[in-house]
Scaffold this motif. Structure first.
Motif: not given
Length: 691
Positions: A251-255
């Motif tokens: 999720e952090d990578w997507l954000r």
């Protein structure tokens, strides 16, 4: 799956525990008459009770019992004296034979693969025969008085039976046992009832043990599956923790990359592929835009050049028109080349051979002129390219020449250094000095090799001494010294040869003495072995004689002392096999049944085929029935006796049964039509009843 297997194991465990509890409950209700003891204690008490009962029966059949029975029969006006004793002895032998068959025949049937029904049927028939023999033995003897405490062996055995029975039974059953009759009939009835109870208890214990083993196996399987489930649960929790961590990082990578939050990892390859396609399309767009711009610039340049050429062509045309007008206004004169004006062409000054633009430019002429100009331009570009290649090659040649100059300078410098180091003025003198140096090296190597060959293995003192001799003595003196040394060496060699000869003689003498000592030792050992052999020969003679006597005794016993049952069974077995087997023997000491083949000799019953083994058991069964029919001929019942008989054995068995049917009734039950037809054909008097 593991959960399904665990659920199935739990269900099986519950079912096994429920069945085990039911068995315990039924056993507690059915065997409440037994004392509350462990199974091993109950079995031990039952074995002791049976042994006490055997001792009591033997005491009942002993001399005292026989004498009392004889006295009672004489008082009642019975048969002649001693008849009951002989009959009792005969029944006792039959009872012993029947007990042996009861112990041997069911296991033999079980080992040969007979159906369980046949095994239990044989056991029941043999038990019934033993009971009948026991009843006949009791009838042949006198009635036994009620056992009194301390009244002889029978009384002691009866008291022991009552004591063991009291320990084996519970309180209520013990009181009922005390209320029963203490005479022989009461004891026998109590033993029969107790035997039925113990047999049922043994069967119940087998079921309980089997159910307990099944429950334990189910419990073990359930525990194993539970352990596996715990391990898998731990691994699943670890995997879930790792997945949660990876999901947060994802999720952090997507954000960070400003991608949709709901984007799944499976869709990332498609997104990346679309991005790559977009980048590729953008690169192609930039490429084609640059190319389009270049082409547009080339078109604009081409248009400018075309306009310039057209302007130049139009200017030439105007000049030519004005020139013609001037000529028409002047008087007529021959037109020479001096009066013609050249066309205004900027390129004509650079290329004398360039054609002038057409005076009246038509589209075709203009195109032709443009093609000529283009061809000249192509030739000029080719010349320029060739010039550039020649200039590049010239630059390479110049670089190579500079490198060769540098290498030549280095070689000259090295040559000067070598000449300086070698002390030579020119190259020739340097070669001569180098040849001398090489020769010196070879001579030095030769000197070193000679020194190594001369002084190899010498120490420093010997080497110095040898050098001193070479320096102080001349060749003649050295020759004299050498001759003296050779003479001394010859003397030493002769002395050595004499010593070696003497040594060989001494070795021969030693070998002769050793050989003589070995012969004496061998003779002594031979005498000892002969004495031992004589002792062994005496022992062998005694052992062989004893073995022969034991074998003869065994054969006499097996041939002459066999029970009447086995003798009669041998006759029946010979008839059933048409003389292929001669007799049935019970070996002395081992109590094993064997069949004597006419060619192969005695064979163990376990080695017989299925059909032959059943012929053997049929012969024993018929012999038992015949020996028990001294008073009353009881009928024989057979239920599918010939299942494993072929046609040859079937007709032989029916022939024997036809002979026996003349003295007793024989009832055979079968579900096979060919057996009924064979009975009707072999025994004409047989009545076939179809149900």
């Amino acid at each position: 799956s593991l959960r399904a297997r665990k659920a199935a194991a739990a269900a099986a465990l519950q079912a096994a525990e429920r069945l085990l509890a039911q068995e315990h409950a039924s056993g507690a209700a059915d065997f409440a008459g037994l004392a509350a003891r462990s199974p091993r204690e109950l079995v031990q008490l039952w074995d002791e009770l049976q042994q006490a009962a055997e001792r009591w029966r033997e005491a009942q059949l002993g001399p005292e019992g026989g004498a009392s029975a004889t006295r009672r029969s004489d008082a009642a006006g019975g048969s002649r004296p001693g008849a009951n004793g002989r009959r009792a002895a005969r029944y006792r032998r039959f009872l012993q034979a029947g007990a042996a068959l009861t112990l041997l025949l069911p296991p033999a049937l079980w080992l040969t693969g007979a159906p369980p029904v046949s095994v239990w049927s044989a056991l029941g028939l043999l038990a019934a025969a033993d009971l009948w023999l026991w009843a006949a033995l009791r009838a042949a003897g006198a009635a036994v008085a009620p056992p009194e405490p301390g009244g002889g062996e029978a009384g002691k055995a009866a008291a022991e039976m009552l004591r063991l029975r009291g320990q084996l039974l519970s309180g209520a059953a013990r009181e009922s046992g005390k209320a029963s009759s203490p005479d022989a009939g009461g004891l026998e009835a109590g033993m029969r009832e107790l035997r039925r109870l113990m047999e049922a208890w043994g069967t119940w214990r087998q079921r309980v043990d089997r159910q307990a083993a099944e429950a334990e196996a189910c419990r073990t399987e359930f525990e194993q599956l539970s352990g596996q489930e715990q391990v898998l649960t731990g691994e699943l929790e670890e995997a879930e923790a790792r997945f949660t961590e990876l999901a947060a990082r994802y999720e952090d990578w997507l954000r960070q990359r400003r991608l949709p939050e709901g984007l799944s990892p499976d869709g990332l390859p498609d997104i990346f592929a679309l991005a790559e396609q977009g980048h590729e399309l953008l690169r192609q767009e930039a490429k084609w835009s640059a190319r389009l711009s270049g082409l547009a610039a080339e078109c604009a340049l081409y248009e400018q050049e075309g306009l310039k050429l057209l302007a130049a062509a139009e200017t030439g045309r105007v000049n030519s028109i004005s020139f013609v007008a001037e000529q028409q206004s002047l008087p007529a004169a021959p037109l020479t080349d001096q009066h013609r004006l050249p066309a205004t062409n900027p390129t004509a000054q650079h290329s004398p051979a360039t054609p002038a633009a057409p005076r009246h430019p038509t589209p075709a002429a203009l195109l032709t002129w443009l093609e000529l100009r283009k061809r000249e331009w192509d030739q000029l570009k080719a010349e320029l390219l060739r010039r550039e290649s020649v200039e590049a090659r010239l630059a390479e040649v110049r670089e190579e020449l500079a490198a060769n100059h540098r290498e030549q300078a280095e070689l000259n410098l090295r040559c000067s250094k070598l000449l300086e180091e070698g002390g030579a003025e020119d190259g020739e003198q340097f070669l001569r000095r180098s040849s001398a140096w090489l020769r010196r090296i070879e001579v030095t190597r030769s000197v070193r090799q000679a020194e190594l060959a001369m002084f190899s293995g010498w120490d420093d003192e010997g080497r110095a001494e040898l050098l001193s001799l070479l320096e102080h003595l001349d060749a003649g003196r050295l020759a004299q010294e050498r001759q003296a040394a050779e003479e001394a060496a010859a003397e030493l060699e002769e002395e050595r040869s004499a010593l070696l000869e003497q040594r060989g003689k001494l070795l021969q003498e030693r070998e002769a003495l050793t050989k003589r000592g070995k012969e004496d030792t061998a003779l002594q050992q031979l005498e000892e072995q002969r004495a031992a052999l004589r002792n062994l020969a005496g022992q062998y003679a005694v052992t062989a004689l004893a073995a022969e006597l034991m074998g003869r005794t065994r054969r006499i016993y097996e041939q002459e002392k066999q029970p009447q049952v086995l003798q009669l069974a041998s006759v029946y077995f010979s008839k059933l096999t048409h003389g292929e087997y001669r007799r049935i023997v019970m070996t002395l000491g081992h109590k094993e049944l064997k069949a004597e083949h006419k060619d192969a000799g005695l064979l163990d019953s376990g080695l017989l085929s299925r059909g032959t083994a059943e012929q053997l058991y049929l012969a024993i069964r018929l012999a038992l029935a015949e020996t028990m029919s001294s008073k009353v001929n009881l009928p024989l019942f057979f239920d599918d006796l010939f299942v494993n008989f072929d046609e040859y054995r079937l007709h032989a068995a029916l022939a024997l049964l036809g002979e026996l049917s003349s003295s007793r009734q024989i009832v055979m039950m079968t579900c096979h039509r060919h057996v009924a037809e064979a009975v009707a054909g072999s025994i004409p008097a047989a009545a076939v009843i179809s149900v």
